[in-house]
Enzyme design. Structure first.
Site, mmCIF file in Angstrom:
data_model
loop_
_atom_site.group_PDB
_atom_site.id
_atom_site.type_symbol
_atom_site.label_atom_id
_atom_site.label_comp_id
_atom_site.label_asym_id
_atom_site.label_seq_id
_atom_site.Cartn_x
_atom_site.Cartn_y
_atom_site.Cartn_z
ATOM 1 N N ALA A 61 -34.531 -12.895 -21.906
ATOM 2 C CA ALA A 61 -35.733 -13.869 -21.854
ATOM 3 C C ALA A 61 -36.682 -13.403 -22.854
ATOM 4 O O ALA A 61 -37.041 -12.170 -23.045
ATOM 5 C CB ALA A 61 -36.375 -13.763 -20.399
ATOM 6 N N CYS A 62 -37.009 -14.424 -23.700
ATOM 7 C CA CYS A 62 -38.137 -14.136 -24.794
ATOM 8 C C CYS A 62 -39.177 -15.173 -24.575
ATOM 9 O O CYS A 62 -39.187 -15.948 -23.693
ATOM 10 C CB CYS A 62 -37.234 -14.494 -26.146
ATOM 11 S SG CYS A 62 -36.745 -16.010 -26.550
ATOM 12 N N VAL A 63 -40.130 -14.770 -25.412
ATOM 13 C CA VAL A 63 -41.253 -15.563 -25.390
ATOM 14 C C VAL A 63 -41.224 -17.170 -25.418
ATOM 15 O O VAL A 63 -41.737 -17.727 -24.307
ATOM 16 C CB VAL A 63 -42.526 -15.091 -26.433
ATOM 17 C CG1 VAL A 63 -43.764 -15.952 -26.247
ATOM 18 C CG2 VAL A 63 -42.657 -13.565 -26.244
#
Lengths: 106, 153
Positions: A9-11
């Site tokens: 999961a990234c920003v």
């Protein structure tokens, strides 16, 4: 050989999440591991881990830059790293996990 | 699903011979292509949103490839602009190397009815994590070669 499950999961949830999934899978398969990575991106969770898959996994790899729900992984060995580590050198991430789990790669 | 992968590929927003020397120049060039092709309504606002995302973390993936992106209200149709530059462009990256291949993602702020496109963008992003595909993408000299490299099965 290990069974790895994990989450990326990234920003923004647009690109890194999916690139990191691919990199982890490639690196793990290269070392003979079994691997399944759930992506939590802008389109919602995909490739979602089942309770059975989590139960049978040797290790949980969380490559995330945002908070994710860890309650599913109670009692599991969890390795939590920033997504940048996977982007930089996926192979050494997987090797490190092997060392940590006591299944070093020779 | 497979048939719509083609929908993401648009030669209007691909330039494989960009003559810019700075990150600002490249982003502006690709954002302008997106605006001209009807993906983005307000180039200035879109560029501001790209830089907001840049402020949150590194988009240079390493191997001379960058994937700047931004959710923006100025995006009316999700798209992927692709550029090769003549010169190496200084860019914050995981391997501290400059870039010459840039994938600029355009994603609407409120993705209504565009889930399919977001899924496709995610799919393309995943492909960029594959070294073999990435090598073919970097070697592409024409939009057609690029299309084959990126959407190969």
């Amino acid at each position: 050989m290990m069974k790895i499950v994990g989450i990326t999961a990234c920003v923004a949830g647009i690109a890194h999440t999916y690139i990191a999934k691919e990199k982890i899978e490639k690196a793990a398969i290269k070392l003979g591991d079994e691997v399944k990575i759930e992506t939590q991106g802008s389109i919602g969770p995909e490739n979602v881990l089942t309770p059975e898959e989590i139960e049978s996994a040797d290790v949980v790899l969380l490559a995330t830059d945002i908070g994710v729900d860890k309650s599913r992984f109670k009692g599991k060995k969890v390795v939590a790293i920033p997504i940048s580590m996977v982007m930089k050198s996926p192979a050494s991430v997987i090797k490190k996990i092997h060392e940590k789990i006591g299944d070093p790669v020779h | 699903m497979e048939a719509t992968v083609e929908a993401l590929f648009d030669p209007q927003i691909i330039d494989l011979d960009i003559d810019e020397e700075t990150k600002d120049g490249v982003i502006s060039h690709l954002a302008t292509l997106l605006a001209q092709a009807g993906y983005v309504t307000d180039t200035t606002a879109y560029i501001q949103d790209i830089y907001f995302r840049e402020s949150e973390g590194i988009t240079g993936m390493g191997d001379n490839v960058a994937i700047p992106h931004g959710k923006s209200a100025a995006v009316v149709k999700p798209g992927l602009a692709i550029g090769h530059t003549r010169h190496m462009i200084p860019w914050e990256s995981y391997d501290d190397e400059p870039v010459n291949v840039i994938f600029l993602f355009a994603v609407a702020d409120e993705p209504t009815g565009s889930q399919t496109h977001l899924r496709l963008l995610a799919d393309v992003a995943g492909r960029l994590g594959n070294e073999d595909i990435l090598a073919a993408v970097k070697a592409a000299k024409t939009p057609d070669e690029l299309k084959q490299a990126l959407f190969q099965k």
